[in-house]
Design a protein around this motif. Structure first.
Motif, PDB file in Angstrom:
ATOM      1  N   CYS A 265     -85.501 -31.513  10.817  1.00  0.00           N
ATOM      2  CA  CYS A 265     -84.270 -30.699  10.759  1.00  0.00           C
ATOM      3  C   CYS A 265     -84.050 -30.117  12.166  1.00  0.00           C
ATOM      4  O   CYS A 265     -83.046 -29.675  12.528  1.00  0.00           O
ATOM      5  N   PHE A 266     -85.301 -29.520  12.900  1.00  0.00           N
ATOM      6  CA  PHE A 266     -84.893 -28.844  14.187  1.00  0.00           C
ATOM      7  C   PHE A 266     -84.121 -29.671  15.288  1.00  0.00           C
ATOM      8  O   PHE A 266     -83.720 -29.283  16.136  1.00  0.00           O
ATOM      9  N   ASP A 267     -84.160 -31.022  15.141  1.00  0.00           N
ATOM     10  CA  ASP A 267     -83.400 -32.198  16.037  1.00  0.00           C
ATOM     11  C   ASP A 267     -81.897 -31.512  15.876  1.00  0.00           C
ATOM     12  O   ASP A 267     -81.209 -31.827  17.118  1.00  0.00           O
ATOM     13  N   SER A 268     -81.406 -30.890  15.026  1.00  0.00           N
ATOM     14  CA  SER A 268     -80.124 -30.626  14.877  1.00  0.00           C
ATOM     15  C   SER A 268     -79.859 -29.176  15.449  1.00  0.00           C
ATOM     16  O   SER A 268     -78.648 -28.861  15.447  1.00  0.00           O
ATOM     17  N   HIS A 269     -80.829 -28.607  15.822  1.00  0.00           N
ATOM     18  CA  HIS A 269     -80.800 -27.017  16.484  1.00  0.00           C
ATOM     19  C   HIS A 269     -80.984 -26.970  18.016  1.00  0.00           C
ATOM     20  O   HIS A 269     -80.951 -25.782  18.288  1.00  0.00           O
ATOM     21  N   ASP A 270     -80.969 -28.116  18.524  1.00  0.00           N
ATOM     22  CA  ASP A 270     -81.311 -28.138  19.924  1.00  0.00           C
ATOM     23  C   ASP A 270     -82.290 -27.244  20.355  1.00  0.00           C
ATOM     24  O   ASP A 270     -82.445 -26.231  21.278  1.00  0.00           O
ATOM     25  N   VAL A 271     -83.624 -27.113  19.727  1.00  0.00           N
ATOM     26  CA  VAL A 271     -84.834 -26.530  19.870  1.00  0.00           C
ATOM     27  C   VAL A 271     -85.911 -27.658  19.762  1.00  0.00           C
ATOM     28  O   VAL A 271     -85.910 -28.439  18.937  1.00  0.00           O
ATOM     29  N   VAL A 272     -86.922 -27.108  20.666  1.00  0.00           N
ATOM     30  CA  VAL A 272     -88.190 -27.788  20.617  1.00  0.00           C
ATOM     31  C   VAL A 272     -89.194 -26.713  20.052  1.00  0.00           C
ATOM     32  O   VAL A 272     -89.380 -26.083  20.716  1.00  0.00           O
ATOM     33  N   PRO A 273     -89.725 -27.197  18.989  1.00  0.00           N
ATOM     34  CA  PRO A 273     -91.038 -26.368  18.499  1.00  0.00           C
ATOM     35  C   PRO A 273     -92.149 -26.492  19.515  1.00  0.00           C
ATOM     36  O   PRO A 273     -92.207 -27.409  20.224  1.00  0.00           O
ATOM     37  N   ASP A 274     -93.112 -25.430  19.470  1.00  0.00           N
ATOM     38  CA  ASP A 274     -94.355 -25.384  20.211  1.00  0.00           C
ATOM     39  C   ASP A 274     -95.166 -25.760  19.045  1.00  0.00           C
ATOM     40  O   ASP A 274     -96.424 -26.647  19.423  1.00  0.00           O
ATOM     41  N   ILE A 275     -95.000 -25.538  17.788  1.00  0.00           N
ATOM     42  CA  ILE A 275     -95.966 -26.027  16.539  1.00  0.00           C
ATOM     43  C   ILE A 275     -95.006 -26.402  15.404  1.00  0.00           C
ATOM     44  O   ILE A 275     -94.094 -25.746  15.205  1.00  0.00           O
TER      45      ILE A 275
END
Length: 442
Positions: A265-275
Motif C-alpha cells: 500500500c505504501f507504493d501509492s503514497h510516494d514514500v519508501v519505508p526504512d522497515i
C-alpha cells in the motif's frame, strides 16, 4: 497418564465446552459472536461450519487467508515441503527461505539493498522492528498513531492504540501517540496538514526530540479501515527522519494487494519505508511474519543473537512463495481493484437507503461500514452494529465488528472473491439492515 486421543469430536456442545474448560482466559476472550462460530472446512472464499452451513468469508480469517482457503497451489507447495523436511532451524541453511527472502526483496523499491528477517508472527516482527530502530539510531522515543493495531505481545501492544488490546500492566517506555488522520471522525476534521502539524507537536511536547521511529499502518485495519490521506505518510516520514528516526510501515493488513493498487500500500503514497512489517496473508494461514528492512539498518543487530524458533520454517516459506506466485499469475491485485470497486458502489447504495449507516469507506478489498445513531453528531451505534453483525452471519457472511467504539463492520476478504459474489453479499447486508429496522432497537 490418560491415553491421547487422535479423533476429533465435532459435536457443537463438546467443542464449546472443551474450549471453555481448557483455554486460558487470555485466549477465551476474543470471541465476537454471541453463539461461537465453529468452522470445519474452507475452499477459496467460502467456509462451512460444523453444521454444514456455507458462509462467504469477508474477513479472510482475520486477513490470514490471502489467496483463498485451501488454495491448490499453496496446498501443493506445503505438501511437497512437508514430505521432504518439516523444519530446519535457522541455525542451518535451507534454500526455500532464502528464495523467499530474495523474492520479497524484489517487491521493494529499487535503489536500496533490502534484507529479510523471518518471524513467527506480525507482532514478533513489530517487536524486532522497534528494537532495530533503537539499535540503529541510538534513540529511544517511538511515535505510534491512536486507533492503531500492531499486535498484542508485550512489546507490540505498547504501540497499539486500541484500548481493548492494552492490558492494565506497565507498558514499554518511550512510546507516545499522535492523533490519527481519520477523515470521518478525526479530532482535526478532514485534511492532511493538521495531522502533520500534530506530529510536530507530539515530537516537541512528548519526546526528547530525538526519535527512533514512527509506526504507521497505511490503512488502519482493526481500528476500522481508516486509510491514510494523500500526503500524510510522505510528510510524516520527512518529519520523523528530520528528528533522527526511521519510518516503520506496517503492511500486515494492508499489504499483498488488498487495496487493489499494488503489492504494498505504501507504493501509492510516494514514500519508501526504512522497515516494513508483513505477516498474516504472507502464509495464507500458515504462521509466518517478516521484517523487510534496509540492509544498513539490519546490520546494527549483528552483534547479538535474535532467534525465532519457527522463523524461516521451510513449510511456511514454501506456502509464502506460492502466495506471491499466485497473486502475480492470477492477477489478484487487479481483481481486488475491480471487484472491490463494485462492492464499494453497492455499499454506498445501502447507505442511501439506511440512515444508520454513517460512513462507507475503503479501497479494493479493504472496506468498512460505520454505523451511527445520528449522521450529524456521528454518535457511534455499537448496539445496532452488534445486531447487524449477528444477522449477517445468519445470512451467510463472516466479517468483523471493529473500531474503537465497536461500531464498524469491517470487510477484508481473500483476493479470490469474485464479481458474482458481490450481489449475494450486498443482499445479505440488505436483509440484515432490514432485520435491524424491524427489531426497532431505538
Amino acid at each position: 497418564m490418560n491415553e491421547i486421543a487422535t479423533d476429533v469430536d465435532w459435536s457443537t456442545d463438546s467443542i464449546i465446552d472443551k474450549r471453555d474448560k481448557y483455554y486460558a482466559a487470555s485466549q477465551r476472550a476474543f470471541v465476537p459472536y454471541q453463539k461461537p462460530l465453529i468452522l470445519k472446512k474452507g475452499k477459496m472464499q467460502y467456509c462451512w461450519d460444523e453444521k454444514g452451513n456455507k458462509l462467504t468469508d469477508l474477513l479472510g480469517m482475520n486477513l490470514c487467508i490471502s489467496v483463498g482457503h485451501a488454495h491448490p497451489a499453496v496446498v501443493e507447495a506445503v505438501t511437497e515441503q512437508v514430505k521432504n523436511l518439516t523444519h530446519c532451524t535457522t541455525m542451518f541453511h535451507h534454500p526455500v527461505p532464502a528464495h523467499l527472502a530474495e523474492e520479497l526483496a524484489a517487491t521493494m523499491p529499487a535503489g536500496h539493498e533490502w534484507v529479510v528477517h523471518f518471524t513467527n508472527s506480525g507482532a514478533e516482527a513489530i517487536d524486532l522492528a522497534m528494537m532495530m530502530s533503537r539499535a540503529y539510531t541510538g534513540n529511544h522515543d517511538i511515535i505510534a498513531l491512536r486507533n492503531s493495531y500492531h499486535g498484542a505481545t508485550y512489546g507490540a501492544q505498547a504501540v497499539t492504540g486500541v484500548h481493548g488490546f492494552r492490558h492494565n500492566v506497565a507498558q514499554l517506555s518511550n512510546i507516545t501517540f499522535a492523533a490519527e488522520p481519520n477523515q470521518y471522525r478525526g479530532i482535526f476534521g478532514e485534511g492532511t496538514d493538521p495531522y502533520l502539524d500534530e506530529i510536530d507537536r507530539t515530537i516537541a511536547y512528548t519526546t526528547s526530540g530525538a526519535l527512533a521511529a514512527m509506526l504507521i499502518e497505511p490503512v488502519q485495519g482493526y481500528g476500522g479501515i481508516i486509510p491514510m490521506p494523500a500526503g500524510y505518510m510522505k510528510g510524516a516520514a520527512e518529519k520523523v527522519r528530520a528528528a533522527g528516526g526511521l519510518m516503520i510501515i506496517d503492511e500486515v493488513q494492508s499489504g499483498f494487494g488488498k487495496t487493489g493498487d499494488s503489492m504494498w500500500c505504501f507504493d501509492s503514497h510516494d514514500v519508501v519505508p526504512d522497515i516494513m512489517i508483513i505477516a498474516k496473508g504472507l502464509g495464507n494461514g500458515i504462521p509466518i511474519g517478516a521484517v523487510v528492512v534496509k540492509k544498513e539498518i539490519a546490520e546494527s543487530m549483528a552483534g547479538k543473537f535474535i532467534f525465532h524458533t519457527y522463523g524461516a520454517n521451510p513449510v511456511a516459506c514454501a506456502a509464502a512463495r506460492a502466495v506471491l506466485r499466485v497473486i502475480r499469475e492470477d492477477d489478484m491485485i487487479n481483481n481486488a481493484k475491480t471487484v472491490g470497486a463494485k462492492l464499494h458502489e453497492g455499499l454506498l447504495q445501502l447507505k442511501d437507503r439506511y440512515d444508520i449507516i454513517g460512513d462507507v469507506r475503503g479501497r479494493g478489498f479493504m472496506q468498512a461500514v460505520e454505523l451511527v445513531k445520528d449522521r450529524d453528531t456521528k454518535e457511534p451505534a455499537p448496539d445496532h452494529t452488534a445486531y447487524v453483525f449477528e444477522r449477517t452471519r445468519e445470512h451467510g457472511l463472516i466479517l468483523s465488528k471493529s473500531g474503537t467504539f465497536k461500531n464498524v463492520l469491517r470487510m477484508v476478504p481473500p483476493l479470490c472473491l469474485q464479481m458474482e459474489d458481490v450481489q449475494p453479499v450486498l443482499d445479505a447486508y440488505d436483509r440484515s439492515f432490514a432485520d435491524l429496522e424491524k427489531a426497532n432497537l431505538g
